[in-house]
Scaffold this motif. Structure first.
Motif, PDB file in Angstrom:
ATOM      1  N   GLN A  38       0.850  -1.187   0.000  1.00 14.42           N
ATOM      2  CA  GLN A  38       0.000   0.000   0.000  1.00 14.42           C
ATOM      3  C   GLN A  38       0.885   1.236   0.000  1.00 14.42           C
ATOM      4  OE1 GLN A  38      -3.337   0.007   2.441  1.00 14.42           O
ATOM      5  NE2 GLN A  38      -3.899  -1.981   1.620  1.00 14.42           N
ATOM      6  N   LEU A  41       3.135   2.674   3.318  1.00  8.04           N
ATOM      7  CA  LEU A  41       3.029   1.534   4.234  1.00  8.04           C
ATOM      8  C   LEU A  41       4.145   1.578   5.277  1.00  8.04           C
ATOM      9  CD1 LEU A  41       1.486  -1.183   4.623  1.00  8.04           C
ATOM     10  CD2 LEU A  41       3.189  -2.231   3.137  1.00  8.04           C
ATOM     11  N   THR A 225      -1.966  -6.659   7.448  1.00  2.00           N
ATOM     12  CA  THR A 225      -1.791  -5.256   7.088  1.00  2.00           C
ATOM     13  C   THR A 225      -3.092  -4.568   7.469  1.00  2.00           C
ATOM     14  OG1 THR A 225      -0.388  -5.878   5.234  1.00  2.00           O
ATOM     15  CG2 THR A 225      -1.286  -3.634   5.215  1.00  2.00           C
ATOM     16  N   TYR A 227      -5.209  -0.798   7.889  1.00  3.72           N
ATOM     17  CA  TYR A 227      -5.327   0.657   7.748  1.00  3.72           C
ATOM     18  C   TYR A 227      -6.537   1.134   8.520  1.00  3.72           C
ATOM     19  CZ  TYR A 227      -5.784   5.336   5.923  1.00  3.72           C
ATOM     20  OH  TYR A 227      -5.909   6.699   5.838  1.00  3.72           O
ATOM     21  N   SER A 288      -1.594   1.745  13.225  1.00  2.00           N
ATOM     22  CA  SER A 288      -2.106   2.514  12.094  1.00  2.00           C
ATOM     23  C   SER A 288      -2.841   3.746  12.587  1.00  2.00           C
ATOM     24  CB  SER A 288      -3.041   1.647  11.251  1.00  2.00           C
ATOM     25  OG  SER A 288      -3.620   2.404  10.214  1.00  2.00           O
ATOM     26  N   LYS A 296       1.967  -2.903   8.258  1.00  6.83           N
ATOM     27  CA  LYS A 296       2.055  -4.322   7.907  1.00  6.83           C
ATOM     28  C   LYS A 296       3.024  -5.048   8.831  1.00  6.83           C
ATOM     29  CE  LYS A 296       3.309  -7.162   3.867  1.00  6.83           C
ATOM     30  NZ  LYS A 296       3.660  -7.050   2.431  1.00  6.83           N
TER      31      LYS A 296
END
Lengths: 764, 764
Positions: A38, A41, A225, A227, A288, A296
């Motif tokens: 992403q 990241l 991972t 977000y 995040s 991640k």
């Protein structure tokens, strides 16, 4: 068999089409968790405890935070569930507070590798370097490293407030004993009159067994991972067997409604039960949120070994008696399963399944769930059953010998059948225990001569309930007469194909005309995890239900096209004709093509809610050769026979039998966590943790017994787990046959073989 | 208005929740076609014709193939549909063979920019360099560059075999005239007695108009990434308004069943009708198949201008007469629309809509679809209607003036109403034509004084059918009482929110409790493209239908929980109670939480198949100021009034009105393709193609008239397209009011204004 032609009573079920995900997987195009990339990241690394048992006195993250590139640090103080909720040892499996503490240690660390903090940085190297800058002060405590020690009266307590729950007879919940202990629960099943039973026995065998901590050994490490958007929506890309479970767990740990979390399940590189719980997602989520970036984390192999869930090491006692004729008169089982750092071993399943191949009137089974300073165990393929089966099937083998009976004949005399009750009181439906045993007996392998010294043959049986649970499926009809099928079941072992085939069978179309995919948690209805051998069975039922809805709608459309009433249309194998004029008919494809002009696109969503699962029995015949000088055991020949119910896709069913058996071979012969005295794993790599490779294995021959499961429209049973149950005992029995010494400790490694032979002294 | 509270008769419909995709879009996290990255990705560039009209004598790709890094080259010879299928000019719109030739020229090139070959290479620079190595020999031909020239008897023919189809009266298909021509079709609507009608007229105005080629001007260029797997499955990631259409087109061009193609629609950066056809996907597919790699193509801005679909330039004549009292007695329209290189302009829609705001007994409408050596046109927001409305509404304005009537009063005298028939014979349902005109008349803007020289005010009306088409929606109930909603409709302009709100309204839950997402073609049932102002309307109906199914199932579950029969349960606004004991009730959330134990996960899939769309009228009031020295026109004030039906989300409805109006302002004042004599576009960049910016625009004021559409459960009409219909004429009328000279050529650019004033001589 390589045929792709239908051979049985079905057109699609029983054939062998190519799996839909195969090509992407063998060409490297399939996207796994580690492939998630992403923008912006961050990469997370986890600080883990160097001690097996210690109190955390302080954590100072200031220096780590100051390192350029470090964007966020999380400790358990940041996890809402740890802040907001008290721990409740009354609930064990599924207790999210315990999962949270396992994901990030709170106040104490309970095993070497227990996560203490995670750092997100602009690259993984910075994150790793920053780990060293976190200053943790510990008060080290005496570790408790096996069930036997843990159950001692004066053993150090892992959880000072934990008491033993007494769970007696058929799982009726008992009272808290009030006694502080490392035993979180003591369950007991009993029936009949044990003393009277043993009193009637001519032969009695009583033995003690131990098994080691073993890991599922999946190829793909855990990864997530996450977000956490500024809209407060949390997106998780992860390797998991159950995206909906990860959603629930992550949401609960973070204290948000589960609809605020979307889980995108990636392809999975093995799980075997251990990829159901969320280790990384909650940590990455908070990192995040703190950093504003997607984060991640990918575990190393050592982290997988040391900080995810292997299965229980055990200490087990079995005592079984039979009368003159070989009829079992009584059985007593005593099982202590290590749960690892927090309560929740699979001892209950072990206690319920181990005697299931037998009709036994008088029994007493005690099961103990024991916490020790090792990683918290997770499910592993028929969780808890292989260990207990090892104890029972080794004892049965010895008992048969004492009674002067062939071990299969002995089993046939005592074989369980429909109506017999499990220790929980649940009666068995139609099962293939006897059929499997007869097939073992009749298999050419069983009558083949064994030539040469130090060679022997063993047999054993195994039982597993199989899981049902609920699944959702959505199906859409394409104008070319094909179907797209979305399920919530992560594909392990070819379940896309197995589910698609059931839809195709129901609709009277070709397997290749159903295009399956796996939905994320925003796309498809709630679906239980891929586990418990349930997907081909239960997600299959959901697919059948959706297909039936599709068919109902197609009949309406056919009626429009045939200019008749819907109840004058009859469908058979994808052809729709008028009841009153069978010369007029339409194919599925023709109706599909006309769908937009007969009322619009055709889709259906349906769920499964099976009430009758189909338990499964497996049996093994194995020939081994033991090298008396080195103690090394070679597998010469292996035959697996299993009641698989109707085999939806025989190749993938055979694959499950082979795969489960191979894991059993590893468990029996080589695999174990080697522990230092301080509770550190000494062999946390695939170089040192010895799993079988192709060089160690013969072809695993399979024979499928297809006793249809009455609880499934096409008779499917779960097939994935039970193959792991018999190998431990079958191999131990074969080794005994080869060298004349019973093997009461797993693995039957060269060292343990030599010790059993007295060639080398036994280790402490 | 900024309220998020419900103000009308609905709880959710009419409120203004925040759109679900907004945050990702403004923070750059939303994934567009250009964001697609894959392992081993190749980049494609396209060789385009430098000539507007030429025969391709040969294409030699050998040198290009030899360039290191070049992996594959495609020409039209590789497209199965071009190899296998003859062109059929009898079908125009939706003729995939023509789409294929437009995507890759075959034998002839028909416009500058026409694709000839595409090259996939390891990077875009190599691909671009390799383009120069392809050797094409052309026989250049005389280009035909406008409708007038194209219709001349001796005009060079683009398609030597093409003949005119005569399509007379109400779209009944007429015969092929057999006459070779650049006119692909001539359609005619007539009614009453035209001569008698004009005979009764006191005033007659007859005028000729031209409009230029204009482009939709979306921000995001076309892009596609395609991977043709060795399993022969083709995956397409693309920016499109209609993933199912791209699937159909791509499959047809490649000669594969459409189920072999999966289209993953990315977020879309504008389309306005021009992102329905597949330009790049088929090329990338073949390049992928040849190379074995995924292949990505992204157009440059020049390519978007020169090689995608702008809308038709037109030549139009209008003649309208009215009697003494201002009642229209007859109207005659002659419309020639440029189709570009292949047949298929929106002249039919222009012919059908232009007179729709009026009751007219006697009319004759001729429409000509004319091919010219320009890019093939594509749909553009109410395709074809703005041009014809410009001609009619300018003429009406002049006629009202002649009749001595206020232009709105004149329109009100002749306003169309329910039951009046469109030229196609279709009767109007309940519509808001008169309501809009009355609101225009009563708006403070209309009575505000206009102060200062060279300032003027104009009004105009516009009509658009709106589209229905079919959509699919799948909905799943989460255990926390929220819903996930998957639709097949790419989100343009907030349709996720508008559709989710209709589901929420139906279920009696909050808008925020519905989490919408857009499915790919394997995930969701067939859904027509996002276009024709149809998504909030038709996908909304699909969502309502799915919600009704959910509700039905929730009632069953409520019955289980309330221990009663389902027909004794009544639902109102998300509360389920016993009919015979209203004191006992459950909320939607409570039932959702209990779903797994009352029968399993709850999901539903449903489709829409609307038969009654809701046509829409829009009206404009605009004040302008003209600089007589430079000819520049400034917009001083702008009011848009539109019958929007029930406004699901008023903010997004207002946004549609504003956005459509702004595009109309650009079209009216500045936008045009500037052509060289050889048919080359001289201004193919956003620096030179002059779209309005925020500096050019006042606030666009909106007033929503909500006449419920009887064809939708909550009364929604389509709202997205009709706002583009009135501005062209409204502005032309305002400029006339300001400077006293009629504006018969668009754009009303400084040059055209000065020419109309005689300040500078008219260009050839």
């Amino acid at each position: 068999m390589t045929t792709t032609e239908a051979t049985g009573k079905y057109d699609v079920i029983g054939t062998r089409p190519i799996r839909h995900d195969g090509l992407d997987k063998v060409t490297g195009r399939a996207r796994y968790g580690a492939d998630v990339v992403q923008s912006d990241l961050l990469h997370a690394k986890i600080l883990r405890s160097p001690h097996a048992h210690a109190r955390i006195l302080s954590i100072d993250t200031q220096k780590a935070e100051a390192l350029p590139g470090v964007k966020a640090i999380v400790t358990s103080a940041d996890l809402p569930i740890i802040k907001d909720q008290m721990i409740d040892f009354g609930e064990t499996l599924g207790n999210i507070r315990l999962l949270a503490e396992n994901a990030l240690a709170h106040e104490k660390v309970f095993y070497k590798g227990h996560a203490i903090a995670a750092i997100a940085a602009t690259d993984a190297h910075i994150a790793e370097a920053a780990l060293d800058l976190i200053e943790v002060t510990y008060e080290t405590l005496t570790p408790v490293l096996n069930a036997s020690d843990a159950m001692q009266e004066n053993a150090p307590l892992l959880h000072e407030k934990m008491t033993t729950r007494s769970v007696a007879e058929r799982f009726a919940r008992g009272d808290d004993t009030g006694q502080k202990s490392n035993v979180s629960s003591h369950l007991q099943f009993k029936n009949g009159d044990l003393d009277a039973g043993f009193g009637k026995a001519t032969h009695i065998v009583e033995r003690e067994f131990t098994t080691s901590t073993v890991h599922q050994g999946y190829i793909e490490p855990h990864t997530a991972t996450v977000y956490w958007g500024t809209d407060e929506h949390i997106r998780v890309w992860t390797s998991t067997q159950g995206p909906f479970g990860v959603r629930t767990q992550t949401a609960a740990m973070l204290g948000v409604p589960e609809s605020r979390v979307t889980v995108y399940p990636m392809e999975i590189g093995g799980g075997f039960g251990a990829k159901i719980n969320a280790y990384l997602a909650p940590l990455c989520a908070i990192l995040s949120r703190k950093s504003g970036h997607p984060v991640k984390a990918v575990m190393t192999r050592s982290e997988v070994f040391e900080a995810t869930g292997p299965t229980s090491a055990t200490l087990m006692k079995a005592k079984i008696g039979c009368d003159e004729s070989g009829i079992i008169t009584a059985a007593e089982l005593w099982l202590a399963y290590e749960a690892g750092a927090y309560p929740g071993s699979p001892v209950g399943a072990g206690a319920t399944t181990a005697l299931a191949p037998y009709k036994i009137e008088n029994f007493l089974i005690d099961g103990f769930d024991v916490v020790v300073n090792k990683p918290k165990v997770a499910a592993y393929r028929a969780p808890g059953s292989p260990q207990a089966a090892y104890a029972v099937e080794s004892t049965i083998d010895e008992l048969a010998e004492k009674a002067g009976l062939d071990p299969i004949d002995f089993r046939l005399k005592n074989a369980a059948e429909e109506g017999d009750r499990l220790p929980t009181g649940v009666p068995l439906p139609l099962v293939g225990c006897r059929d499997v045993e007869e097939a073992l007996k009749n298999h050419p392998h069983y009558s083949a001569p064994i030539e040469g010294p130090n060679r022997g043959r063993g047999v054993a049986m195994g039982f597993w309930f199989n899981g049902g649970n609920q699944s959702s499926v959505t199906m859409n009809v394409n104008s070319d007469g094909t179907i797209t099928l979305v399920s919530g079941s992560v594909d392990i072992g070819g379940t896309r194909a197995a589910v698609a085939m059931q839809a195709a069978e129901t609709l009277g179309i070709a397997a290749e005309d159903v295009q399956p995919s796996v939905g994320d948690t925003d796309t498809i209805g709630w679906t239980g995890p891929t586990g418990g051998s349930r997907v081909a069975f239960s997600t299959g039922i959901a697919a059948i239900n959706a297909a039936e809805e599709i068919k109902k709608e197609m009949i309406k459309r056919a009626a429009i096209l045939l200019e008749t009433e819907a109840d004058n249309v009859v469908e058979e194998k994808g052809t729709f004709s008028k009841k009153d004029d069978s010369s007029v008919s339409l194919t599925f494809q023709e109706i599909a093509k006309a769908q937009l002009k007969t009322g619009g696109p055709i889709s259906a969503s349906a769920a499964s809610n099976p009430t009758k699962v189909g338990p499964a029995y497996a049996g093994n015949i194995v020939d081994v050769e033991v090298d008396p000088e080195t103690g090394k055991v070679d597998i010469l020949r292996y035959t697996v026979i299993q009641d698989v119910g109707t085999a939806a896709h025989p190749s993938y069913v055979e694959g499950q039998l082979q795969g489960g058996t191979v894991q059993g071979i590893g468990w029996a012969l080589n695999e174990e966590y080697v522990w230092s005295g301080e509770g550190k794993m000494a062999n946390s790599s695939f170089l040192d943790y010895r799993m079988p490779t192709a060089f160690d294995l013969p072809m695993i021959d399979t024979e499928l017994i297809e006793i249809p499961n009455p609880g499934h429209p096409y008779g499917l049973r779960g097939v994935g787990e039970v193959p792991l149950v018999p190998p431990l005992a079958a191999i131990a029995n074969a080794v005994y046959d080869a060298i004349g010494v019973r093997q009461q400790h797993l693995p039957i490694s060269p060292q343990n073989v030599l010790e059993s032979l007295g060639t080398i002294p036994a280790e402490e």
